[in-house]
Write an enzyme that holds these catalytic residues in place. Sequence first.
Site: not given
Length: 153
Positions: A53, A55, A83, A86
Site C-alpha cells: 500500500h 502508506e 485501512c 496502514c
Amino acid sequence: MFRPSSMGLALEEARKASSLGEVPVGAVIVTSQGDLVSSAHNLVETTQDGTAHAELLAIREACQKLGTKWLSDCDLYVTLEPCAQCAGAIANVRLRRLFFGAFDPKSGGVDHGAAVFSHDNCHHSIEVFGGIDERACSDLLKAFFQGKRDGQK
C-alpha cells in the site's frame, strides 16, 4: 499545519498508480518543516504483494532515508483513508499528523471500520484530518473503478 502542495504530490502519486492499473492511492511524508521525505503509490498488483500500500511504502522509505524507526516529526498525506493495516503502521512509527483525502466507509481503518486510533490500546496518539481535497481524491478513485467496470462489460 496543512500543506496543500503535499496533498497535490500525493494526488500525483495516485495518478501514477492508476496508470499502472493499481488502485489510485498516493502518499507522501513530509517533515514538520514541510520538506519531502518520501513518496509512493500503491504497488499491490505490480508486486503481487497485498501489503504494498502507498502508506506502507512511503513509511518504509522515510524510515530508511531518515535512519530511524520513529517518524514523530513527520506528517503523512494520503489520498484515501488508510485501512486498518496502514493505520496500525502509522501508529507504530509514531507519525505526527495524518491528512487524508477521500473517506473509505468500506475498508477505512481511521474514521470507519477498525477506527484504530480511537482504541485504548493504540500505542500513539495522532492528529487526524480527513476530507482534504476530498473531491479530487474521490473523483480519481471513482473514475478508476468505473473504468474497471466498463472494461468488464
